[in-house]
Design an enzyme around this catalytic site. Sequence first.
Site, short mmCIF file in Angstrom:
data_model
loop_
_atom_site.label_atom_id
_atom_site.label_comp_id
_atom_site.label_asym_id
_atom_site.label_seq_id
_atom_site.Cartn_x
_atom_site.Cartn_y
_atom_site.Cartn_z
N ARG A 25 -47.56 -11.63 21.13
CA ARG A 25 -46.62 -10.89 22.00
C ARG A 25 -45.80 -9.86 21.23
O ARG A 25 -44.64 -9.62 21.54
CB ARG A 25 -45.66 -11.85 22.72
CG ARG A 25 -46.32 -12.75 23.76
CD ARG A 25 -46.57 -11.98 25.04
NE ARG A 25 -47.09 -12.85 26.08
CZ ARG A 25 -46.36 -13.40 27.03
NH1 ARG A 25 -45.08 -13.14 27.10
NH2 ARG A 25 -46.92 -14.17 27.93
N ARG A 29 -40.60 -7.30 25.04
CA ARG A 29 -39.21 -6.96 25.41
C ARG A 29 -38.20 -6.92 24.28
O ARG A 29 -37.08 -6.47 24.49
CB ARG A 29 -38.74 -7.95 26.49
CG ARG A 29 -39.33 -7.65 27.84
CD ARG A 29 -39.05 -8.74 28.83
NE ARG A 29 -39.73 -9.95 28.40
CZ ARG A 29 -39.71 -11.09 29.07
NH1 ARG A 29 -39.02 -11.19 30.18
NH2 ARG A 29 -40.36 -12.13 28.63
N ARG A 38 -40.71 -0.06 30.32
CA ARG A 38 -40.59 -1.14 31.30
C ARG A 38 -39.67 -0.73 32.46
O ARG A 38 -39.87 -1.15 33.59
CB ARG A 38 -40.02 -2.38 30.58
CG ARG A 38 -40.04 -3.64 31.41
CD ARG A 38 -39.53 -4.77 30.55
NE ARG A 38 -39.69 -6.05 31.19
CZ ARG A 38 -38.78 -6.62 31.95
NH1 ARG A 38 -37.64 -6.01 32.18
NH2 ARG A 38 -39.00 -7.80 32.49
N ASP A 74 -52.88 -8.57 29.87
CA ASP A 74 -52.42 -9.93 30.20
C ASP A 74 -53.63 -10.80 30.50
O ASP A 74 -54.68 -10.29 30.93
CB ASP A 74 -51.48 -9.92 31.40
CG ASP A 74 -50.64 -11.19 31.42
OD1 ASP A 74 -49.63 -11.25 30.71
OD2 ASP A 74 -51.04 -12.15 32.11
O1 CP3 Z 1 -49.51 -10.22 22.27
C1 CP3 Z 1 -49.34 -9.08 22.73
O2 CP3 Z 1 -48.43 -8.32 22.36
C2 CP3 Z 1 -50.36 -8.56 23.72
C3 CP3 Z 1 -49.99 -8.65 25.08
C4 CP3 Z 1 -49.97 -9.96 25.84
C5 CP3 Z 1 -49.16 -10.13 27.01
N1 CP3 Z 1 -49.49 -11.32 27.57
C6 CP3 Z 1 -48.18 -9.15 27.51
C7 CP3 Z 1 -47.14 -9.62 28.41
C8 CP3 Z 1 -50.72 -11.13 25.68
C9 CP3 Z 1 -51.71 -11.50 24.59
C10 CP3 Z 1 -50.41 -11.96 26.80
C11 CP3 Z 1 -51.07 -13.25 27.02
C12 CP3 Z 1 -50.53 -14.16 28.03
N2 CP3 Z 1 -50.05 -13.85 29.28
C13 CP3 Z 1 -50.51 -15.57 27.91
C14 CP3 Z 1 -51.06 -16.33 26.72
C15 CP3 Z 1 -50.11 -16.32 25.59
C16 CP3 Z 1 -48.87 -17.14 25.82
O3 CP3 Z 1 -47.79 -16.56 25.78
O4 CP3 Z 1 -49.01 -18.36 26.03
C17 CP3 Z 1 -49.96 -16.10 29.08
C18 CP3 Z 1 -49.75 -17.58 29.40
C19 CP3 Z 1 -49.68 -15.01 29.95
C20 CP3 Z 1 -49.13 -15.06 31.32
C21 CP3 Z 1 -47.84 -14.37 31.39
N3 CP3 Z 1 -47.69 -13.01 31.35
C22 CP3 Z 1 -46.56 -14.96 31.53
C23 CP3 Z 1 -46.30 -16.44 31.61
C24 CP3 Z 1 -45.65 -13.90 31.57
C25 CP3 Z 1 -44.16 -14.01 31.84
C26 CP3 Z 1 -43.44 -14.56 30.68
C27 CP3 Z 1 -42.72 -13.46 29.97
O5 CP3 Z 1 -42.76 -13.42 28.74
O6 CP3 Z 1 -42.05 -12.67 30.66
C28 CP3 Z 1 -46.36 -12.69 31.41
C29 CP3 Z 1 -45.80 -11.33 31.35
C30 CP3 Z 1 -46.06 -10.56 30.11
N4 CP3 Z 1 -47.27 -10.43 29.50
C31 CP3 Z 1 -45.09 -9.80 29.40
C32 CP3 Z 1 -45.76 -9.20 28.34
C33 CP3 Z 1 -45.20 -8.24 27.31
C34 CP3 Z 1 -43.63 -9.65 29.78
C35 CP3 Z 1 -43.58 -8.59 30.81
C36 CP3 Z 1 -42.23 -7.95 30.88
O7 CP3 Z 1 -41.31 -8.62 31.37
O8 CP3 Z 1 -42.14 -6.81 30.44
#
Ligand code: CP3
Length: 342
Positions: A25, A29, A38, A74
């Site tokens: 990640r 943010r 964003r 994602d």
């Molecule tokens: O690693 C990276 O920088 C690449 C981008 C990436 C995102 N999601 C961007 C994202 C990767 C590899 C993921 C994978 C992902 N997405 C997983 C597996 C990894 C982990 O964290 O367990 C999972 C379970 C998801 C599902 C998901 N997407 C959730 C649960 C959330 C909300 C939680 C949060 O952090 O807000 C997201 C949204 C998400 N995916 C964000 C990002 C940067 C946040 C979006 C935002 O609010 O701007």
Amino acid sequence: MNSTHLLLKALKGEEVERPPVWMMRQAGRYLPEYMVLRRKYDFFTRVQTPELACEITLQPIDIIGSDAAILFSDILVIPQAMGLEVQMVESKGPFLPRTTTTKSEIEALNATTADDHLQYVYDAISLTKKELNNRVPLIGFAGAPFTILCYMVEGKGSKAFDKAKQFCFSEPKLAQSLLQKITDVTIAYLKRQVQAGVDCVQVFDSWSGLLSKADFEIFAKPYLVQISDALSPLAPVILFPKGSWYALEDLSTSSASGLGVDWCLTPKQARTLTNNNITLQGNFDPNHLLKPIHEIQKEVKEMIDAFGPQKYIVNLGHGILPNIPVEHAKAFVDAVKNYSNL
Ligand code: CP3
């Protein structure tokens, strides 16, 4: 592909002058530059617009100096491409208004045409590879079938994913047909990512640690192994079954090139379980990035010493958190780059 890239060398088990470092990640943010985009565009616009996905992917390379880029996207683009609506709800996370738990709902998921909906990912990869200009390798990724099932059945995030687990245990045949369908789509998706230019792929099984070893053997492992076997002839594969320490020994002799570990296991335990057979990635608790910088530097050095600098990729044990100061993230990366001088 530039074989001098530390990440790819570490995944091949080749000798490196220091271990490579990136952060799960790492585009997100905690970066003010991400927050600017964003505020302007909603989540799936950022994901589905190749120019935006590319710009966000490059941010941590330019700002933090990671040794690898991971495509901004994602794991939930797969249920979306299979025909399900996925919303990203502000401060709540993912929401799927329609869940998938019956035979007809599983049959209604489109497996054969899912790929037609994912062209924007491949376009984002081609553009990002061009912009990276071989500075660092690009990591592609997908969610593991069990973790994707969790969201498809539960419809949202959860601490224990009880509904998803109960579905697996009460309807194992249906669960397996759903897991197989997700696996088939994921294999095709990751192969196209490699064709589009990613240098390696990571499979995130974020929730597999909710399963016992016996249940992991049924509902997670076979699908991880299918994906790894299908992809490893094309590109190195990193499997990250978070929390499933009991699976490390078996997976260390799989076709994967690397295994992710979280902080609930010491580096020594991880090396012992995997008989030093495979490259390991991890396992800094992301919350430790809130400690003073001199403590981060000390802990990074101790972590590298404990894993050993070879067959090792420095990373967090899970994604970076939004409240981490940028200088602390940078201090983490710099501590690895200065490893031998510390
Ligand atoms: O690693 C990276 O920088 C690449 C981008 C990436 C995102 N999601 C961007 C994202 C990767 C590899 C993921 C994978 C992902 N997405 C997983 C597996 C990894 C982990 O964290 O367990 C999972 C379970 C998801 C599902 C998901 N997407 C959730 C649960 C959330 C909300 C939680 C949060 O952090 O807000 C997201 C949204 C998400 N995916 C964000 C990002 C940067 C946040 C979006 C935002 O609010 O701007």
